[in-house]
Enzyme design. Structure first.
Site, short mmCIF file in Angstrom:
data_model
loop_
_atom_site.label_atom_id
_atom_site.label_comp_id
_atom_site.label_asym_id
_atom_site.label_seq_id
_atom_site.Cartn_x
_atom_site.Cartn_y
_atom_site.Cartn_z
CB SER A 145 -0.86 0.01 1.26
OG SER A 145 -1.50 1.27 1.41
CE1 TYR A 159 -3.78 -2.06 5.16
CE2 TYR A 159 -3.16 0.21 4.71
CZ TYR A 159 -3.58 -1.03 4.26
OH TYR A 159 -3.81 -1.23 2.93
P1 NAP Z 1 -11.69 -5.42 0.58
O1 NAP Z 1 -12.56 -4.84 -0.49
O2 NAP Z 1 -11.99 -5.14 2.02
O3 NAP Z 1 -11.62 -7.02 0.33
C1 NAP Z 1 -10.85 -7.76 1.21
C2 NAP Z 1 -10.73 -9.18 0.69
O4 NAP Z 1 -9.81 -9.88 1.53
C3 NAP Z 1 -12.03 -9.94 0.73
O5 NAP Z 1 -12.03 -10.84 -0.34
C4 NAP Z 1 -11.95 -10.66 2.07
O6 NAP Z 1 -12.68 -11.89 2.10
C5 NAP Z 1 -10.48 -10.95 2.13
N1 NAP Z 1 -9.96 -11.13 3.49
C6 NAP Z 1 -10.02 -10.28 4.53
N2 NAP Z 1 -9.43 -10.81 5.60
C7 NAP Z 1 -9.00 -12.03 5.23
C8 NAP Z 1 -8.35 -13.09 5.90
N3 NAP Z 1 -8.02 -12.99 7.20
N4 NAP Z 1 -8.08 -14.22 5.22
C9 NAP Z 1 -8.45 -14.36 3.91
N5 NAP Z 1 -9.05 -13.39 3.23
C10 NAP Z 1 -9.35 -12.26 3.88
O7 NAP Z 1 -10.17 -4.97 0.38
P2 NAP Z 1 -9.38 -4.37 -0.88
O8 NAP Z 1 -9.49 -2.90 -0.83
O9 NAP Z 1 -9.70 -5.10 -2.11
O10 NAP Z 1 -7.88 -4.71 -0.41
C11 NAP Z 1 -7.13 -5.76 -0.94
C12 NAP Z 1 -5.67 -5.50 -0.61
O11 NAP Z 1 -5.29 -4.23 -1.15
C13 NAP Z 1 -5.38 -5.43 0.88
O12 NAP Z 1 -4.14 -6.04 1.15
C14 NAP Z 1 -5.29 -3.95 1.15
O13 NAP Z 1 -4.47 -3.64 2.25
C15 NAP Z 1 -4.68 -3.46 -0.15
N6 NAP Z 1 -4.88 -2.05 -0.41
C16 NAP Z 1 -6.15 -1.54 -0.61
C17 NAP Z 1 -6.29 -0.18 -0.84
C18 NAP Z 1 -7.63 0.47 -1.05
O14 NAP Z 1 -7.70 1.71 -1.13
N7 NAP Z 1 -8.71 -0.30 -1.18
C19 NAP Z 1 -5.16 0.65 -0.87
C20 NAP Z 1 -3.92 0.10 -0.67
C21 NAP Z 1 -3.78 -1.25 -0.44
P3 NAP Z 1 -14.26 -11.94 2.51
O15 NAP Z 1 -15.01 -11.48 1.29
O16 NAP Z 1 -14.49 -13.40 2.82
O17 NAP Z 1 -14.44 -11.05 3.68
#
Ligand code: NAP
Length: 250
Positions: A145, A159
């Site tokens: 991130s 985080y």
């Molecule tokens: P999201 O929409 O909240 O989706 C999270 C996903 O991870 C869901 O599929 C969830 O499964 C799964 N998950 C959560 N906890 C888990 C666990 N303990 N074991 C297995 N799976 C788990 O998140 P996102 O925004 O797509 O983020 C994905 C990645 O990108 C993360 O690493 C996040 O830190 C990174 N990121 C995101 C952003 C942003 O702005 N969105 C920015 C920088 C980095 P369920 O559906 O079963 O809950």
């Protein structure tokens, strides 16, 4: 054994992970769609892929639990019989708090899911893909991130620190397994429109922060997926230990 490559995407049920699963299938990968709790969302991703002629399977498992991780990779072995790629995408945030307000439970959960989970998943992938273990090589993409660089003061410094650990892990593991046929890279998404912000109690965060992004908008999960699929692909054959910002200039 089928020649079609296989990728496991942790947290593939929603957000960036789901976009990665859909694009990977379109680019010819068979896909393991891991999810933690949301079976319905994982099944929807699998259905979309299979309806388009691809192959995917939903794989339950909490990356914050070592036994679950072992079971996830056993499921990949059973379902597909090979592994060529891992996207360490599953990750969590938490409610905005100052560091001096954080509980030990919060910090340990953050590090267990975001850091320990990614390291254990990578270890399982290396044991299957490395030529050291008679594997065929492969690629790992870790999802970091921009928080790793910016620090996320007053929101979630824990985080940000967990993602900085992912950056360092990416560089170290890349060097450790480079001669064994495995490339290891990372992406650093900026503000991306997913459910993540609501899970940290800030459902409007992406829209509210858009004006602070040099490109004046939040990113879409598909834009991050494009970068991840590039790093997984043979087009990135000489790229390892790299961390690609996908952040609209943030
Ligand atoms: P999201 O929409 O909240 O989706 C999270 C996903 O991870 C869901 O599929 C969830 O499964 C799964 N998950 C959560 N906890 C888990 C666990 N303990 N074991 C297995 N799976 C788990 O998140 P996102 O925004 O797509 O983020 C994905 C990645 O990108 C993360 O690493 C996040 O830190 C990174 N990121 C995101 C952003 C942003 O702005 N969105 C920015 C920088 C980095 P369920 O559906 O079963 O809950």
């Amino acid at each position: 054994m089928s020649d079609t490559p296989v990728v496991l995407v942790t947290g593939g049920s929603r957000g960036i992970g789901a976009a990665v699963c859909r694009l990977a299938a379109r680019q010819g990968w068979r896909v393991g769609v891991n999810y933690a709790a949301n079976r319905q969302a994982a099944d929807a991703v699998v259905a979309a892929i299979t309806e388009s002629g691809g192959e995917a399977v939903a794989i339950p498992g909490d990356v914050g639990n070592a036994a679950d991780i072992a079971a996830m990779f056993s499921a990949v072995d059973r379902q597909f019989g090979r592994l060529d790629g891992l996207v360490n995408n599953a990750g969590i945030v938490d409610y905005p708090q100052r560091v001096d307000e954080m509980s030990v439970e919060r910090i340990e959960r953050m590090l267990r899911v975001n850091v320990t989970g990614s390291i254990l998943c990578a270890a399982e992938a290396v044991r299957r893909m490395s030529r050291r273990y008679s594997g065929q090589g492969g690629a790992i993409v870790n999802v970091s991130s921009m928080a790793a660089v910016l620090g996320s003061a007053t929101q979630y410094v824990d985080y940000a620190a967990s993602k900085a650990a992912i950056d360092t892990f990416t560089i170290g593991l890349a060097r450790e397994v480079a001669a064994e046929g495995i490339r290891v890279n990372a992406v650093r998404p900026g503000i991306i429109e997913t459910d993540l912000h609501a899970s940290g109690g800030l459902p409007d965060r992406a829209r509210e922060m858009a004006p602070s992004v040099p490109m004046q908008r939040a990113g879409m999960p598909e834009e991050v997926a494009d970068a991840i699929l590039y790093l997984l692909s043979p087009s990135a054959s000489y790229v390892t230990g790299s961390i690609l910002n996908v952040s609209g200039g943030r």
